[in-house]
Write a protein that holds these residues in place. Structure first.
Motif, PDB file in Angstrom:
ATOM      1  N   VAL A  27      36.265  41.293  45.642  1.00 56.49           N
ATOM      2  CA  VAL A  27      36.060  42.264  46.718  1.00 56.49           C
ATOM      3  C   VAL A  27      37.005  43.456  46.624  1.00 56.49           C
ATOM      4  O   VAL A  27      38.182  43.378  46.953  1.00 56.49           O
ATOM      5  CB  VAL A  27      36.156  41.597  48.105  1.00 56.49           C
ATOM      6  N   GLY A  28      36.411  44.536  46.129  1.00 58.25           N
ATOM      7  CA  GLY A  28      37.011  45.857  46.138  1.00 58.25           C
ATOM      8  C   GLY A  28      36.124  46.726  47.009  1.00 58.25           C
ATOM      9  O   GLY A  28      35.340  46.218  47.826  1.00 58.25           O
ATOM     10  N   ILE A  29      36.187  48.016  46.819  1.00 56.85           N
ATOM     11  CA  ILE A  29      35.417  48.937  47.646  1.00 56.85           C
ATOM     12  C   ILE A  29      33.920  48.652  47.564  1.00 56.85           C
ATOM     13  O   ILE A  29      33.229  48.598  48.584  1.00 56.85           O
ATOM     14  CB  ILE A  29      35.697  50.399  47.215  1.00 56.85           C
ATOM     15  N   ASP A  30      33.400  48.447  46.367  1.00 60.36           N
ATOM     16  CA  ASP A  30      31.967  48.237  46.184  1.00 60.36           C
ATOM     17  C   ASP A  30      31.480  46.949  46.850  1.00 60.36           C
ATOM     18  O   ASP A  30      30.454  46.935  47.530  1.00 60.36           O
ATOM     19  CB  ASP A  30      31.593  48.272  44.707  1.00 60.36           C
ATOM     20  N   ASP A  31      32.228  45.866  46.673  1.00 59.14           N
ATOM     21  CA  ASP A  31      31.814  44.593  47.263  1.00 59.14           C
ATOM     22  C   ASP A  31      32.013  44.585  48.779  1.00 59.14           C
ATOM     23  O   ASP A  31      31.256  43.933  49.507  1.00 59.14           O
ATOM     24  CB  ASP A  31      32.567  43.427  46.623  1.00 59.14           C
ATOM     25  N   ALA A  32      33.011  45.312  49.269  1.00 58.07           N
ATOM     26  CA  ALA A  32      33.180  45.448  50.715  1.00 58.07           C
ATOM     27  C   ALA A  32      31.957  46.149  51.305  1.00 58.07           C
ATOM     28  O   ALA A  32      31.426  45.732  52.347  1.00 58.07           O
ATOM     29  CB  ALA A  32      34.465  46.207  51.044  1.00 58.07           C
ATOM     30  N   ALA A  33      31.480  47.193  50.629  1.00 55.25           N
ATOM     31  CA  ALA A  33      30.272  47.878  51.093  1.00 55.25           C
ATOM     32  C   ALA A  33      29.077  46.934  51.076  1.00 55.25           C
ATOM     33  O   ALA A  33      28.255  46.932  52.001  1.00 55.25           O
ATOM     34  CB  ALA A  33      30.005  49.111  50.238  1.00 55.25           C
ATOM     35  N   MET A  34      28.966  46.095  50.042  1.00 47.33           N
ATOM     36  CA  MET A  34      27.871  45.135  49.966  1.00 47.33           C
ATOM     37  C   MET A  34      27.936  44.152  51.133  1.00 47.33           C
ATOM     38  O   MET A  34      26.914  43.831  51.737  1.00 47.33           O
ATOM     39  CB  MET A  34      27.908  44.377  48.642  1.00 47.33           C
ATOM     40  N   ILE A  35      29.136  43.678  51.460  1.00 43.37           N
ATOM     41  CA  ILE A  35      29.284  42.766  52.597  1.00 43.37           C
ATOM     42  C   ILE A  35      28.823  43.451  53.884  1.00 43.37           C
ATOM     43  O   ILE A  35      28.141  42.841  54.713  1.00 43.37           O
ATOM     44  CB  ILE A  35      30.741  42.267  52.711  1.00 43.37           C
ATOM     45  N   LEU A  36      29.166  44.724  54.045  1.00 44.61           N
ATOM     46  CA  LEU A  36      28.735  45.469  55.236  1.00 44.61           C
ATOM     47  C   LEU A  36      27.207  45.537  55.302  1.00 44.61           C
ATOM     48  O   LEU A  36      26.614  45.332  56.366  1.00 44.61           O
ATOM     49  CB  LEU A  36      29.330  46.871  55.243  1.00 44.61           C
ATOM     50  N   PHE A  37      26.567  45.830  54.177  1.00 39.02           N
ATOM     51  CA  PHE A  37      25.111  45.889  54.144  1.00 39.02           C
ATOM     52  C   PHE A  37      24.494  44.521  54.420  1.00 39.02           C
ATOM     53  O   PHE A  37      23.521  44.409  55.174  1.00 39.02           O
ATOM     54  CB  PHE A  37      24.612  46.426  52.801  1.00 39.02           C
ATOM     55  N   LEU A  38      25.035  43.473  53.817  1.00 34.79           N
ATOM     56  CA  LEU A  38      24.510  42.122  54.060  1.00 34.79           C
ATOM     57  C   LEU A  38      24.673  41.720  55.516  1.00 34.79           C
ATOM     58  O   LEU A  38      23.781  41.092  56.103  1.00 34.79           O
ATOM     59  CB  LEU A  38      25.210  41.099  53.154  1.00 34.79           C
ATOM     60  N   ALA A  39      25.803  42.079  56.112  1.00 33.45           N
ATOM     61  CA  ALA A  39      26.046  41.736  57.516  1.00 33.45           C
ATOM     62  C   ALA A  39      25.046  42.416  58.441  1.00 33.45           C
ATOM     63  O   ALA A  39      24.691  41.866  59.490  1.00 33.45           O
ATOM     64  CB  ALA A  39      27.471  42.121  57.905  1.00 33.45           C
TER      65      ALA A  39
END
Length: 168
Positions: free
Chosen positions: A14-26
């Motif tokens: 989890v860096g910037i890209d994966d944090a954004a993915m978590i936001l989208f998944l949430a």
């Protein structure tokens, strides 16, 4: 009748890209993050777990278990600080998470969830595949117990005939 949500086990650096993915998944009604296992890559695995906690807590998912995964087996392997910052989240100075990683290694979490919930979970692996490799070494059939397995992978140069196959 609506389809049930995809129940996702996320294996990520989890860096910037994966944090954004978590936001989208949430925000996606058709997805439920069941657990996160961290891995090295954008930052160290322990830092990636902290970043996952920060991100999950920011969207009200602080109850999602986060397990620290394996670090890179290569000594002094570089992280992507030049892209993601030293902390993996652009050195933005975010406050520490309220929660903490579970204490269960990410490999054990992956193996346990696959065994407890066969055919129910979707594995989404978007970091280094160290946790997956270790899990497959302990249980070669583990990936077959997931509903689906989606990986994000890449290669930096065109392989030549005879090049060894490695997974980073």
């Amino acid at each position: 009748m609506a389809n049930p949500p995809r129940r996702i086990l996320l294996d990520a650096d989890v860096g910037i890209d994966d944090a954004a993915m978590i936001l989208f998944l949430a925000a996606e009604p058709a997805a439920e993050i069941v657990a996160v296992g961290s891995t090295h890559g954008n930052c160290a695995a322990a830092q990636a777990a902290v970043n996952a906690l920060k991100t999950l807590e920011a969207v009200g998912l602080g109850d999602v278990p986060v397990a620290v995964g394996a670090e890179n087996p290569r000594p002094a392997a570089p992280h992507s600080a030049h892209v993601h910052g030293e902390d993996g989240l652009a050195d933005a100075g975010l406050p520490p998470p309220r929660g903490a990683p579970t204490g269960e290694p990410a490999v054990d979490q992956l193996l346990r969830l696959a065994r407890e919930r066969p055919g129910e979970l979707d594995l989404l692996a978007v970091g280094a595949f160290t946790n997956l490799g270790l899990a497959m070494g302990r249980d070669p059939g583990v990936l077959g117990r997931f509903r689906s397995v989606t990986i994000l992978g890449g290669y930096a140069r065109q392989p030549r005939p005879g090049d060894p196959v490695t997974v980073d």
